[in-house]
Enzyme design. Structure first.
Site, PDB file in Angstrom:
ATOM      1  N   ARG A 231       0.861  -1.180   0.000  1.00 57.35           N
ATOM      2  CA  ARG A 231       0.000   0.000   0.000  1.00 57.35           C
ATOM      3  C   ARG A 231       0.897   1.229   0.000  1.00 57.35           C
ATOM      4  O   ARG A 231       1.917   1.272   0.699  1.00 57.35           O
ATOM      5  CB  ARG A 231      -0.911   0.044   1.234  1.00 57.35           C
ATOM      6  CG  ARG A 231      -2.085  -0.939   1.190  1.00 57.35           C
ATOM      7  CD  ARG A 231      -3.118  -0.587   0.105  1.00 57.35           C
ATOM      8  NE  ARG A 231      -4.238  -1.514   0.075  1.00 57.35           N
ATOM      9  CZ  ARG A 231      -4.294  -2.618  -0.677  1.00 57.35           C
ATOM     10  NH1 ARG A 231      -3.293  -2.945  -1.466  1.00 57.35           N
ATOM     11  NH2 ARG A 231      -5.377  -3.372  -0.657  1.00 57.35           N
ATOM     12  N   ASP A 255       4.176  -0.240  -7.132  1.00 56.05           N
ATOM     13  CA  ASP A 255       2.880  -0.614  -7.716  1.00 56.05           C
ATOM     14  C   ASP A 255       1.751   0.150  -7.030  1.00 56.05           C
ATOM     15  O   ASP A 255       0.604   0.077  -7.450  1.00 56.05           O
ATOM     16  CB  ASP A 255       2.650  -2.128  -7.552  1.00 56.05           C
ATOM     17  CG  ASP A 255       1.380  -2.573  -8.261  1.00 56.05           C
ATOM     18  OD1 ASP A 255       1.210  -2.229  -9.447  1.00 56.05           O
ATOM     19  OD2 ASP A 255       0.530  -3.257  -7.628  1.00 56.05           O
ATOM     20  N   GLU A 260      -2.813   7.542  -4.668  1.00 56.21           N
ATOM     21  CA  GLU A 260      -3.232   6.899  -5.923  1.00 56.21           C
ATOM     22  C   GLU A 260      -4.738   6.933  -6.174  1.00 56.21           C
ATOM     23  O   GLU A 260      -5.182   6.775  -7.315  1.00 56.21           O
ATOM     24  CB  GLU A 260      -2.790   5.429  -5.939  1.00 56.21           C
ATOM     25  CG  GLU A 260      -3.576   4.530  -4.982  1.00 56.21           C
ATOM     26  CD  GLU A 260      -3.170   3.059  -5.045  1.00 56.21           C
ATOM     27  OE1 GLU A 260      -1.967   2.771  -5.002  1.00 56.21           O
ATOM     28  OE2 GLU A 260      -4.071   2.197  -5.126  1.00 56.21           O
ATOM     29  N   HIS A 292      -1.145  -0.107  -9.503  1.00 51.83           N
ATOM     30  CA  HIS A 292      -1.787  -1.092  -8.618  1.00 51.83           C
ATOM     31  C   HIS A 292      -2.295  -2.287  -9.433  1.00 51.83           C
ATOM     32  O   HIS A 292      -3.482  -2.634  -9.372  1.00 51.83           O
ATOM     33  CB  HIS A 292      -2.934  -0.430  -7.838  1.00 51.83           C
ATOM     34  CG  HIS A 292      -3.205  -1.094  -6.518  1.00 51.83           C
ATOM     35  ND1 HIS A 292      -3.524  -0.421  -5.376  1.00 51.83           N
ATOM     36  CD2 HIS A 292      -3.216  -2.404  -6.171  1.00 51.83           C
ATOM     37  CE1 HIS A 292      -3.720  -1.276  -4.382  1.00 51.83           C
ATOM     38  NE2 HIS A 292      -3.542  -2.494  -4.842  1.00 51.83           N
TER      39      HIS A 292
END
Ligand code: NAI
Length: 344
Positions: A231, A255, A260, A292
């Site tokens: 996260r 990622d 985000e 993600h």
């Protein structure tokens, strides 16, 4: 037929939910809108909703769901930091998919590590442009290097197995070490100081928020690689950017990103990116940002759909809700689910 409202629906989500829905006897209405207090009213007439990692399931949104008689919120994800589980308690059940493919996420973390080290992203662009020079593309052998793994749950363990396969020296930190496995645990401080690469595989909680902060970054080896598929909020992004600019950090594979939620999963290619930290990170040759997508394999999507629909079936058939979560689940002995079918 029970009706389910599915928020933040993308084409790749629908394939497996459509495949399984009739088998389970559910009708699914797909909404492209993200779920939040502003769109929660759309759940009117549905007993259950499906949400994803960047949907905002806060108290206000939950109250709107309860007013509209929604009984179950199903996360089509493992992480649930975006849900106010305390506000949901006693009002609406929250279920998740605790494991759909730890391989998908661990393999993506490895993909980021390999791409960064061997400069695949840069080599791809060069050869397409007729540039066959190797200058600036030197990597290093992973074999023999020390990788620090923070969080040794399902994904961390798969990641460790892969790293062992590469002949890497693996050290790990987890406040709840896995029992009976061949994992060399060290303190977080030792991991931070000794690792050539660090990969994060722990959940985002108030305790882990910004666990990678300026102080930890300063203690790391010069040129360390950081991989985050967990996260975004685990890392202080501004501090990471500064540490990359001063060349303290050798490379970062991200990622996830702490801001985000308004960006990832959408196409903003025709607009000007307003997030200066993300824009700068993306511009750097030693940073790879993916949006993600670590979970995104056919196998994982299939498991997510099946488990989510099984969760609904368990709720409607009054069976034990094994994948229910509540704010008391982690407090020893205090969650009802230990003795009964459900958290409340
Ligand atoms: P898991 O629950 O099996 O393992 C998490 C581990 O982290 C546990 O062993 C726990 O003890 C440990 N942990 C808790 N607090 C910690 C701390 N302060 N320091 C170090 N370790 C700590 O979870 P799993 O399935 O391995 O997933 C890990 C994370 O990966 C999830 O929380 C989620 O945020 C992320 N994830 C990301 C995906 C993506 O597409 N990028 C997809 C799925 C999960």
């Amino acid at each position: 037929m029970k009706k389910i409202a599915f928020f933040d629906a993308k084409p790749y989500d629908r394939t497996w939910f459509d495949y399984y829905k009739e088998q389970f006897g559910f009708e699914i209405k797909y909404f492209e809108n993200k779920f939040s207090k502003d769109t929660a009213f759309m759940a009117h007439g549905f007993e259950a909703i499906v949400v994803f990692v960047n949907d905002e399931v806060d108290k206000e949104a939950i109250d709107i769901l309860v007013e509209n008689n929604v009984k179950v919120i199903a996360l089509r994800s493992a992480g649930y930091n975006n849900v106010d589980i305390k506000a949901a308690f006693n009002k609406v059940h929250v279920v998740r998919v605790p494991a759909y493919s730890p391989y998908a996420v661990a393999e993506h973390a490895i993909a980021l590590l390999l791409a960064l080290n061997r400069q695949i992203h840069r080599a791809y662009n060069r050869t397409r442009d007729g540039n066959f020079s190797l200058t600036g593309l030197t990597g290093f052998d992973l074999h023999g290097k020390t990788v620090g793994v923070i969080g040794t749950g399902k994904i961390g363990q798969v990641f460790i197995d892969i790293c062992h396969g590469f002949g890497m020296n693996v050290i790990a930190f987890d406040p709840f070490p896995a029992q009976g496995l061949d994992i060399h645990y060290v303190t977080l401080d030792e991991l931070i100081k000794k690792s050539d690469m660090i990969s994060l595989h722990c959940p985002l909680t108030k305790d882990t928020h910004h666990m990678i902060d300026p102080e930890k970054l300063s203690k790391m080896k010069d040129g360390v690689y950081i991989i985050n598929t967990s996260r975004g909020g685990l890392i202080d992004s501004k501090a990471l950017l500064n540490a990359i600019k001063t060349q303290k950090i050798g490379a970062a594979g991200l990622d996830v990103y702490e801001e985000e939620s308004d960006l990832f999963y959408e196409d903003f290619s025709n607009t000007i990116l307003q997030d200066d930290i993300l824009a700068r990170l993306i511009s750097l040759p030693n940073v790879i940002v993916t949006s993600h997508q670590a979970f995104l394999t056919e196998d994982a999507l299939c498991n997510i759909a099946k488990t989510t629909l099984e969760n609904f079936a368990a709720y409607f058939n009054n069976d034990p809700l094994i994948n229910e979560i509540c704010y008391q689940c982690n407090k020893s002995g205090s969650c009802n689910k230990k003795h009964e079918k459900r958290c409340f």
